[in-house]
Design a protein around this motif. Structure first.
Motif, mmCIF file in Angstrom:
data_model
loop_
_atom_site.group_PDB
_atom_site.id
_atom_site.type_symbol
_atom_site.label_atom_id
_atom_site.label_comp_id
_atom_site.label_asym_id
_atom_site.label_seq_id
_atom_site.Cartn_x
_atom_site.Cartn_y
_atom_site.Cartn_z
ATOM 1 N N VAL A 123 0.853 -1.183 0.000
ATOM 2 C CA VAL A 123 0.000 0.000 0.000
ATOM 3 C C VAL A 123 0.891 1.236 0.000
ATOM 4 C CG1 VAL A 123 -0.169 0.108 2.533
ATOM 5 C CG2 VAL A 123 -1.957 1.136 1.136
ATOM 6 N N GLU A 124 0.469 2.270 -0.735
ATOM 7 C CA GLU A 124 1.188 3.540 -0.740
ATOM 8 C C GLU A 124 0.564 4.473 0.293
ATOM 9 O OE1 GLU A 124 1.262 5.199 -4.660
ATOM 10 O OE2 GLU A 124 3.018 4.025 -5.246
ATOM 11 N N ILE A 125 1.422 5.166 1.046
ATOM 12 C CA ILE A 125 0.955 6.108 2.064
ATOM 13 C C ILE A 125 1.324 7.521 1.641
ATOM 14 C CG2 ILE A 125 0.940 6.690 4.510
ATOM 15 C CD1 ILE A 125 2.222 4.064 5.118
ATOM 16 N N THR A 126 0.383 8.437 1.818
ATOM 17 C CA THR A 126 0.637 9.856 1.608
ATOM 18 C C THR A 126 0.123 10.621 2.828
ATOM 19 O OG1 THR A 126 -1.480 10.123 0.462
ATOM 20 C CG2 THR A 126 0.457 9.667 -0.908
ATOM 21 N N LEU A 127 0.406 11.892 2.872
ATOM 22 C CA LEU A 127 -0.049 12.725 3.981
ATOM 23 C C LEU A 127 -1.564 12.832 3.951
ATOM 24 C CD1 LEU A 127 0.674 14.658 6.323
ATOM 25 C CD2 LEU A 127 0.781 16.493 4.628
ATOM 26 N N GLY A 128 -2.208 12.464 5.079
ATOM 27 C CA GLY A 128 -3.663 12.504 5.153
ATOM 28 C C GLY A 128 -4.191 13.883 5.485
ATOM 29 N N ALA A 129 -5.512 14.021 5.399
ATOM 30 C CA ALA A 129 -6.160 15.313 5.648
ATOM 31 C C ALA A 129 -5.926 15.804 7.069
ATOM 32 C CB ALA A 129 -7.662 15.196 5.368
ATOM 33 N N ALA A 130 -5.753 14.859 8.010
ATOM 34 C CA ALA A 130 -5.536 15.232 9.412
ATOM 35 C C ALA A 130 -4.063 15.487 9.716
ATOM 36 C CB ALA A 130 -6.072 14.141 10.331
ATOM 37 N N GLY A 131 -3.224 15.490 8.675
ATOM 38 C CA GLY A 131 -1.807 15.758 8.881
ATOM 39 C C GLY A 131 -1.022 14.557 9.352
ATOM 40 N N GLU A 132 -1.578 13.344 9.178
ATOM 41 C CA GLU A 132 -0.907 12.128 9.616
ATOM 42 C C GLU A 132 -0.678 11.194 8.433
ATOM 43 O OE1 GLU A 132 -2.284 11.285 14.124
ATOM 44 O OE2 GLU A 132 -3.870 11.062 12.631
ATOM 45 N N TRP A 133 0.321 10.341 8.592
ATOM 46 C CA TRP A 133 0.621 9.315 7.594
ATOM 47 C C TRP A 133 0.174 7.981 8.178
ATOM 48 C CZ3 TRP A 133 4.075 10.084 3.126
ATOM 49 C CH2 TRP A 133 4.426 11.421 2.934
ATOM 50 N N LYS A 134 -0.962 7.470 7.715
ATOM 51 C CA LYS A 134 -1.507 6.227 8.257
ATOM 52 C C LYS A 134 -1.796 5.235 7.132
ATOM 53 C CE LYS A 134 -3.690 8.115 12.430
ATOM 54 N NZ LYS A 134 -2.938 7.271 13.373
ATOM 55 N N TYR A 135 -1.809 3.943 7.492
ATOM 56 C CA TYR A 135 -2.124 2.901 6.515
ATOM 57 C C TYR A 135 -2.857 1.775 7.225
ATOM 58 C CZ TYR A 135 1.326 -0.225 8.535
ATOM 59 O OH TYR A 135 1.997 -1.051 9.399
ATOM 60 N N SER A 136 -3.475 0.898 6.449
ATOM 61 C CA SER A 136 -4.119 -0.285 7.028
ATOM 62 C C SER A 136 -4.225 -1.384 5.977
ATOM 63 C CB SER A 136 -5.511 0.056 7.575
ATOM 64 O OG SER A 136 -6.376 0.461 6.529
ATOM 65 N N PHE A 137 -4.225 -2.617 6.472
ATOM 66 C CA PHE A 137 -4.542 -3.803 5.674
ATOM 67 C C PHE A 137 -5.724 -4.461 6.379
ATOM 68 C CE2 PHE A 137 0.040 -3.214 4.966
ATOM 69 C CZ PHE A 137 0.104 -3.249 3.580
ATOM 70 N N ASN A 138 -6.839 -4.586 5.680
ATOM 71 C CA ASN A 138 -8.075 -5.035 6.318
ATOM 72 C C ASN A 138 -8.536 -6.400 5.812
ATOM 73 O OD1 ASN A 138 -8.249 -2.548 7.738
ATOM 74 N ND2 ASN A 138 -9.186 -1.590 5.944
ATOM 75 N N ASP A 139 -9.402 -7.018 6.633
ATOM 76 C CA ASP A 139 -10.067 -8.268 6.251
ATOM 77 C C ASP A 139 -9.063 -9.384 5.989
ATOM 78 O OD1 ASP A 139 -12.582 -9.470 5.930
ATOM 79 O OD2 ASP A 139 -12.426 -9.381 3.745
ATOM 80 N N LEU A 140 -8.116 -9.542 6.916
ATOM 81 C CA LEU A 140 -7.081 -10.569 6.785
ATOM 82 C C LEU A 140 -7.445 -11.793 7.615
ATOM 83 C CD1 LEU A 140 -3.990 -8.244 7.358
ATOM 84 C CD2 LEU A 140 -4.907 -8.980 5.149
ATOM 85 N N ARG A 141 -7.245 -12.970 7.051
ATOM 86 C CA ARG A 141 -7.459 -14.193 7.825
ATOM 87 C C ARG A 141 -6.441 -14.270 8.964
ATOM 88 N NH1 ARG A 141 -10.178 -18.903 5.399
ATOM 89 N NH2 ARG A 141 -11.292 -18.208 3.538
ATOM 90 N N LYS A 142 -6.924 -14.648 10.149
ATOM 91 C CA LYS A 142 -6.033 -14.757 11.305
ATOM 92 C C LYS A 142 -5.317 -16.103 11.337
ATOM 93 C CE LYS A 142 -5.907 -14.039 16.310
ATOM 94 N NZ LYS A 142 -6.678 -13.718 17.529
ATOM 95 N N TYR A 143 -5.947 -17.134 10.780
ATOM 96 C CA TYR A 143 -5.385 -18.489 10.812
ATOM 97 C C TYR A 143 -5.320 -19.070 9.406
ATOM 98 C CZ TYR A 143 -6.211 -18.538 15.877
ATOM 99 O OH TYR A 143 -6.207 -18.258 17.216
ATOM 100 N N GLU A 144 -4.419 -20.023 9.248
ATOM 101 C CA GLU A 144 -4.331 -20.798 8.014
ATOM 102 C C GLU A 144 -3.898 -22.210 8.382
ATOM 103 O OE1 GLU A 144 -2.896 -19.621 3.686
ATOM 104 O OE2 GLU A 144 -1.183 -19.963 5.024
ATOM 105 N N ASN A 145 -4.664 -23.196 7.919
ATOM 106 C CA ASN A 145 -4.378 -24.602 8.230
ATOM 107 C C ASN A 145 -4.269 -24.846 9.734
ATOM 108 O OD1 ASN A 145 -4.240 -25.213 5.440
ATOM 109 N ND2 ASN A 145 -2.090 -24.568 5.388
ATOM 110 N N GLY A 146 -5.113 -24.140 10.498
ATOM 111 C CA GLY A 146 -5.143 -24.335 11.943
ATOM 112 C C GLY A 146 -4.047 -23.629 12.710
ATOM 113 N N GLN A 147 -3.173 -22.891 12.013
ATOM 114 C CA GLN A 147 -2.072 -22.183 12.665
ATOM 115 C C GLN A 147 -2.267 -20.674 12.516
ATOM 116 O OE1 GLN A 147 0.419 -23.844 14.366
ATOM 117 N NE2 GLN A 147 -0.747 -25.699 13.896
ATOM 118 N N GLU A 148 -1.970 -19.937 13.596
ATOM 119 C CA GLU A 148 -2.099 -18.485 13.514
ATOM 120 C C GLU A 148 -1.046 -17.919 12.568
ATOM 121 O OE1 GLU A 148 -2.548 -14.536 16.388
ATOM 122 O OE2 GLU A 148 -2.368 -16.546 17.271
#
Length: 236
Positions: A123-148
């Protein structure tokens, strides 16, 4: 019964425990095997109630109660699904560069998401409207094949900055460039023939036309002077 992933029915789920209520009200348990199915012994004819007691590892519980009819011809196969547990990962970019004094800060940076050590998203990050540089990765599986799953991040190199990652926050540091100015007073007076040369002089340092420092220079200094630790840039 067949236990599957709600988002991908080709993924069968082992380890789900079901509580089954017989027509006479008695209860027994069944657990899905590696093929996602359960196998019971002989079942008498009638209506059975099936409810999940323990979900497969890495999946949300399924609280629905299912009805299974057993007839002389057998019982119908019931496919039951579970939603995978999901998480979001978010972080902040921190700039340690004296408020971009040297004007070296880029307009954007790239953060990479690694899943068990392998890059899967960026993901590319740029300066946000609130003057902060923030990013996120959403909707990620927590486990795979029974392992975190272990999620980590990296950052594409930022020219003239060092990078330090703490959890999912990134600090980029740049030390403002400094310079020194030095000089020497030269007297063109036939070696002070007339005795007019002063014992000392004052050298003033101006920054963009404004005096910010001064030094008294004497013969004992060799009529030499210097100013050190001066910022080379201001506001870029």
């Amino acid at each position: 019964m067949l236990k599957v992933d709600a988002e991908d029915y080709s993924i069968v789920l082992a380890g789900a425990v079901f509580e089954v209520t017989r027509p006479d009200g008695s209860v027994f348990e069944l657990t899905t095997g590696t093929d996602g199915t359960v196998t019971s012994g002989f079942l008498v004819q009638g209506t059975y109630k099936v409810k999940e007691k323990i979900p497969p590892i890495g999946y949300e519980p399924n609280s629905e109660e299912y009805i299974l009819e057993v007839s002389p011809l057998g019982g119908a196969l019931k496919t039951i699904s579970n939603n995978p547990i999901k998480i979001n990962i978010a972080g902040t970019k921190i700039w340690d560069d004296a408020n971009n004094q040297d004007g070296k800060r880029p307009g954007k940076i790239t953060v990479n998401l690694l899943k068990n050590g392998n890059s899967v998203k960026s993901v590319e990050i740029t300066l946000g409207a609130a003057g902060e540089w923030k990013y996120s990765f959403n909707d990620l599986r927590k486990y795979e094949n029974g392992q975190e799953i272990k999620y980590t991040i990296t950052e594409n190199a930022v020219a003239e900055y060092t990078s330090q990652i703490s959890g999912y926050n990134i600090t980029n540091s740049h030390t403002p460039e400094v310079i020194k100015i030095s000089g020497e007073k030269t007297w063109n007076d036939t070696d002070n023939q007339d005795g007019k040369r002063p014992e000392e002089i004052t050298i003033n340092l101006l920054k963009n036309g404004t005096k910010i420092d001064s030094k008294v220079v004497k013969k004992s200094d060799g009529w030499k002077w210097k100013f050190e630790g001066l910022d080379k840039y201001e506001n870029g």
